[in-house]
Enzyme design. Sequence first.
Site, short mmCIF file in Angstrom:
data_model
loop_
_atom_site.label_atom_id
_atom_site.label_comp_id
_atom_site.label_asym_id
_atom_site.label_seq_id
_atom_site.Cartn_x
_atom_site.Cartn_y
_atom_site.Cartn_z
N LEU A 105 0.27 -1.46 0.42
CA LEU A 105 0.38 -0.04 -0.08
C LEU A 105 1.23 1.16 0.23
O LEU A 105 2.22 1.11 0.84
CB LEU A 105 -0.90 -0.06 1.16
CG LEU A 105 -1.95 -1.24 1.51
CD1 LEU A 105 -2.75 -0.94 2.58
CD2 LEU A 105 -2.95 -1.11 0.07
N ASP A 106 0.45 2.05 -0.81
CA ASP A 106 1.41 3.55 -0.63
C ASP A 106 1.74 3.77 0.90
O ASP A 106 0.44 3.52 1.59
CB ASP A 106 0.72 4.38 -1.54
CG ASP A 106 0.50 3.90 -2.87
OD1 ASP A 106 1.53 3.42 -3.29
OD2 ASP A 106 -0.46 4.60 -3.74
N SER A 107 2.48 4.87 0.80
CA SER A 107 2.48 5.35 2.31
C SER A 107 1.28 5.64 3.09
O SER A 107 1.06 5.46 3.81
CB SER A 107 4.01 6.49 2.25
OG SER A 107 3.75 7.12 3.91
#
Length: 227
Positions: A105-107
């Site tokens: 998942l993106d930050s």
Amino acid sequence: MPNSFKRLDAHLSSLGYCTRSEGVKFLKMFRVCIEGVRVFDPRLKAHHDQITVDDAPLDPETLTVVLHKPSGFICSHSDAGKLIYSLLPLRWQRRNPKLSTVGRLDSDTTGVILITDDGALNHRLTSPKSDIVKVYEATLAQPLRGDEAEIFASGTLLLHGEKKPLLPAKLEVLSPDKVRLEICEGKYHQVKRMFGAVGNRVVALHRIRFGMYDLQGLGEGEYKVLS
Ligand code: URA
């Protein structure tokens, strides 16, 4: 291999209880039993299930957890910044084989992520052939224009830099600028790029489901071991 005899120092260090070189010292601390009998010799062998540390059963031989990822944590072992693994107990962070996220998942994305040291499971769930459903809730910078659900469901949306169009995805409108999106692929920044392709921008992204796993009431940063 599960259920085979393991040499104590090697097994305890692979589970993160100590390093291989600390094995002797660890055993001398009266912490380890085989079938209830205190043992001190790191060369002894036993089945995983026969061993206890501090009178507690060992952590599972293969470990899979579902974590509620908070924003600001990175799904990587090496990038600079706050790593997602730092949310887990130190012992688990020292396991070998290492725990790894199932996909990324993106930050700034929050929500459900699986973390496992079961390489075969990880591969199966992330392989391009896997059709695991992922459900996201996204908040958008602009109100929807109205044709997004049809475009995403069409199976013809080609993202910039991709050779093949995306598989059909299901969009449910929750409010003029909030949606639930169900996808069964996991392309890089897929949800953000999908909304980019229809002239919008995702300002908040939260994954509510990955396959059969949801947040199970977990708060941000909390995790649960899956059996
Ligand atoms: N799609 C994105 O754009 N970002 C994520 O983190 C997950 C899916």
